[in-house]
Design an enzyme around this catalytic site. Sequence first.
Site, PDB file in Angstrom:
ATOM      1  N   VAL A   9       0.777  -1.238  -0.169  1.00  0.00           N
ATOM      2  CA  VAL A   9       0.111  -0.126  -0.025  1.00  0.00           C
ATOM      3  C   VAL A   9       0.852   1.248   0.025  1.00  0.00           C
ATOM      4  O   VAL A   9       1.961   1.137   0.273  1.00  0.00           O
ATOM      5  CB  VAL A   9      -0.831   0.000   1.253  1.00  0.00           C
ATOM      6  CG1 VAL A   9      -1.979  -1.221   1.105  1.00  0.00           C
ATOM      7  CG2 VAL A   9      -0.310   0.078   2.485  1.00  0.00           C
ATOM      8  N   SER A  10       0.525   2.335  -0.375  1.00  0.00           N
ATOM      9  CA  SER A  10       1.191   3.339  -0.692  1.00  0.00           C
ATOM     10  C   SER A  10       1.432   4.342   0.716  1.00  0.00           C
ATOM     11  O   SER A  10       2.501   4.857   0.926  1.00  0.00           O
ATOM     12  CB  SER A  10       0.476   4.434  -1.476  1.00  0.00           C
ATOM     13  OG  SER A  10       0.346   3.951  -2.838  1.00  0.00           O
ATOM     14  N   THR A  11       0.446   4.246   1.654  1.00  0.00           N
ATOM     15  CA  THR A  11       0.685   5.150   2.811  1.00  0.00           C
ATOM     16  C   THR A  11       0.576   4.297   4.154  1.00  0.00           C
ATOM     17  O   THR A  11      -0.012   3.267   4.086  1.00  0.00           O
ATOM     18  CB  THR A  11      -0.326   6.224   2.846  1.00  0.00           C
ATOM     19  OG1 THR A  11      -1.596   5.846   2.893  1.00  0.00           O
ATOM     20  CG2 THR A  11      -0.272   7.208   1.519  1.00  0.00           C
TER      21      THR A  11
END
Length: 185
Positions: A9-11
């Site tokens: 996931v990005s964050t």
Amino acid sequence: MAVYGYARVSTTDQDLSLQEEALRAAGCEVIRSEKRSGTSTEGRTELQTLMDFARKGDTIVVTRIDRLARSIADLAILVRQLEAKGVALKATEQPIDTSTAAGRCFLQMLGVFAEFETNLRRERQLEGIAKAKAAGVYAGKGRPASVPAEKVRELHATGMGPSAIAKELGISRMSVHRALNPKAA
């Protein structure tokens, strides 16, 4: 012949559990997960560990191809590295299986769309910034200074000490010192 999973996931506030659950259901024996942007492979240590560890006959599984890469260049490099090692790539939510011609074709098409989506997002962001600048509400990066540096210097010039200034303005002593000596900050 092992089956490995990769979740991303990005964050840091996003949740990996749905991807990890899908990868376990797909038969992954080991799952490497990380919370890093997919716009580059730089700094993605879990992905690199998986790429280094996979051997001929192994399979790496992702839920969707955009979990692996967001640029067609990065995706092509990763796929070439896997093919050179004899490692297959599969996705649980897309008909991707690099051990088949159709799967490789679909992978390349999805890679193009993932990069297109990233570029559209970047364009929308830049348009939003330009609009905010035109409206005079975009001040650039970062938040405005919350410490009234000029007031700190005025009080200090009257002979007031850092502790008294901090108490007077409701800020920390460290903020007072930073305002008095901005080059040290």
